[in-house]
Design a protein around this motif. Structure first.
Motif, mmCIF file in Angstrom:
data_model
loop_
_atom_site.group_PDB
_atom_site.id
_atom_site.type_symbol
_atom_site.label_atom_id
_atom_site.label_comp_id
_atom_site.label_asym_id
_atom_site.label_seq_id
_atom_site.Cartn_x
_atom_site.Cartn_y
_atom_site.Cartn_z
ATOM 1 N N ALA A 80 0.820 -1.213 0.000
ATOM 2 C CA ALA A 80 0.000 0.000 0.000
ATOM 3 C C ALA A 80 0.853 1.263 0.000
ATOM 4 O O ALA A 80 0.574 2.209 -0.736
ATOM 5 C CB ALA A 80 -0.942 0.000 1.202
ATOM 6 N N THR A 81 1.895 1.290 0.815
ATOM 7 C CA THR A 81 2.700 2.504 0.965
ATOM 8 C C THR A 81 4.036 2.441 0.242
ATOM 9 O O THR A 81 4.665 3.473 0.019
ATOM 10 C CB THR A 81 2.980 2.779 2.457
ATOM 11 O OG1 THR A 81 3.771 1.704 2.979
ATOM 12 C CG2 THR A 81 1.689 2.924 3.238
ATOM 13 N N GLY A 82 4.487 1.249 -0.088
ATOM 14 C CA GLY A 82 5.806 1.087 -0.696
ATOM 15 C C GLY A 82 6.928 1.164 0.317
ATOM 16 O O GLY A 82 8.102 1.145 -0.044
ATOM 17 N N ALA A 83 6.580 1.242 1.595
ATOM 18 C CA ALA A 83 7.587 1.340 2.656
ATOM 19 C C ALA A 83 8.238 -0.011 2.908
ATOM 20 O O ALA A 83 7.578 -1.042 2.896
ATOM 21 C CB ALA A 83 6.940 1.851 3.942
ATOM 22 N N GLN A 84 9.532 0.038 3.132
ATOM 23 C CA GLN A 84 10.272 -1.170 3.477
ATOM 24 C C GLN A 84 10.094 -1.412 4.971
ATOM 25 O O GLN A 84 10.498 -0.593 5.790
ATOM 26 C CB GLN A 84 11.739 -0.976 3.132
ATOM 27 C CG GLN A 84 12.594 -2.172 3.401
ATOM 28 C CD GLN A 84 14.011 -1.912 2.964
ATOM 29 O OE1 GLN A 84 14.256 -1.551 1.832
ATOM 30 N NE2 GLN A 84 14.941 -2.081 3.882
ATOM 31 N N ILE A 85 9.503 -2.549 5.309
ATOM 32 C CA ILE A 85 9.183 -2.852 6.698
ATOM 33 C C ILE A 85 10.311 -3.613 7.381
ATOM 34 O O ILE A 85 10.590 -3.415 8.552
ATOM 35 C CB ILE A 85 7.883 -3.674 6.775
ATOM 36 C CG1 ILE A 85 6.742 -2.867 6.183
ATOM 37 C CG2 ILE A 85 7.571 -4.098 8.179
ATOM 38 C CD1 ILE A 85 5.485 -3.654 6.010
ATOM 39 N N LEU A 86 10.940 -4.494 6.632
ATOM 40 C CA LEU A 86 11.964 -5.369 7.202
ATOM 41 C C LEU A 86 13.075 -5.551 6.183
ATOM 42 O O LEU A 86 12.810 -5.728 4.991
ATOM 43 C CB LEU A 86 11.331 -6.724 7.557
ATOM 44 C CG LEU A 86 12.215 -7.792 8.167
ATOM 45 C CD1 LEU A 86 12.698 -7.372 9.544
ATOM 46 C CD2 LEU A 86 11.457 -9.101 8.281
ATOM 47 N N ASP A 87 14.312 -5.508 6.636
ATOM 48 C CA ASP A 87 15.490 -5.741 5.791
ATOM 49 C C ASP A 87 16.425 -6.625 6.595
ATOM 50 O O ASP A 87 16.920 -6.219 7.641
ATOM 51 C CB ASP A 87 16.149 -4.410 5.440
ATOM 52 C CG ASP A 87 17.275 -4.558 4.436
ATOM 53 O OD1 ASP A 87 17.589 -5.698 4.036
ATOM 54 O OD2 ASP A 87 17.855 -3.524 4.048
#
Length: 167
Positions: free
Chosen positions: A109-116
């Motif tokens: 939805a946001t394109g945000a990276q949640i976990l790397d």
């Protein structure tokens, strides 16, 4: 055996008192299963990528929910074979195959990276005089490593989901 059975309820009660909670609490309707069921695995390059993606899809398909993908899992692999053992004639007798994955969980939805994060494993391979046997051993090692890396990724995604659901 008769002496152990009366102690079982006490042992189980002590486990709940220490704060242990099952990761998949609530079964298929729990927060972790719901989150993992909404993960779509992006295509991964190469033979190792095909194996890892299939292993990930196998593990995540068991938790599919009807709402469709909410997260995208992007994985980049580094597959390396290095010679270790040398004979007097400089022939390699042992190899080590290493499979490392860097993966990112992205919110659709946001394109945000949640976990790397990263995962990886390695396996030893005996190099024989038969080239066919050596290639077969390398392929078998890659298959095992793909399963191991997929297990590590799904476990870490589950732990992250549990943490996010219960801050």
């Amino acid at each position: 055996m008769k002496r152990i059975l009366p102690l079982l309820p006490i042992a189980l009660a002590s486990l709940t008192a220490c704060g242990l909670r099952p990761v998949y609490g609530g079964g298929g309707h729990g927060a972790v299963a719901q989150a993992l069921g909404n993960v779509e695995v992006a295509p991964i390059e190469g033979k190792a990528g095909w194996l890892v993606r299939n292993a990930l899809n196998d593990r995540l398909a068991a938790m599919q929910s009807g709402s469709g993908p909410r997260y995208r899992l992007v994985v980049k692999l580094d597959d390396n074979i290095a010679g270790l053992g040398l004979r007097a004639d400089a022939a390699i007798t042992r190899e080590r195959r290493t499979l490392r994955a860097r993966y990112q969980l992205v919110d659709e939805a946001t394109g945000a990276q949640i976990l790397d994060d990263t995962a990886g494993s390695d396996a030893g391979i005996d190099v024989t005089s038969s080239e066919y046997a050596t290639i077969a051993a390398e392929d078998t090692a890659l298959e095992r490593l793909s399963q191991t890396v997929a297990d590590q990724i799904v476990t870490r995604l589950a732990l992250y989901s549990r943490k996010a659901a219960n801050p």
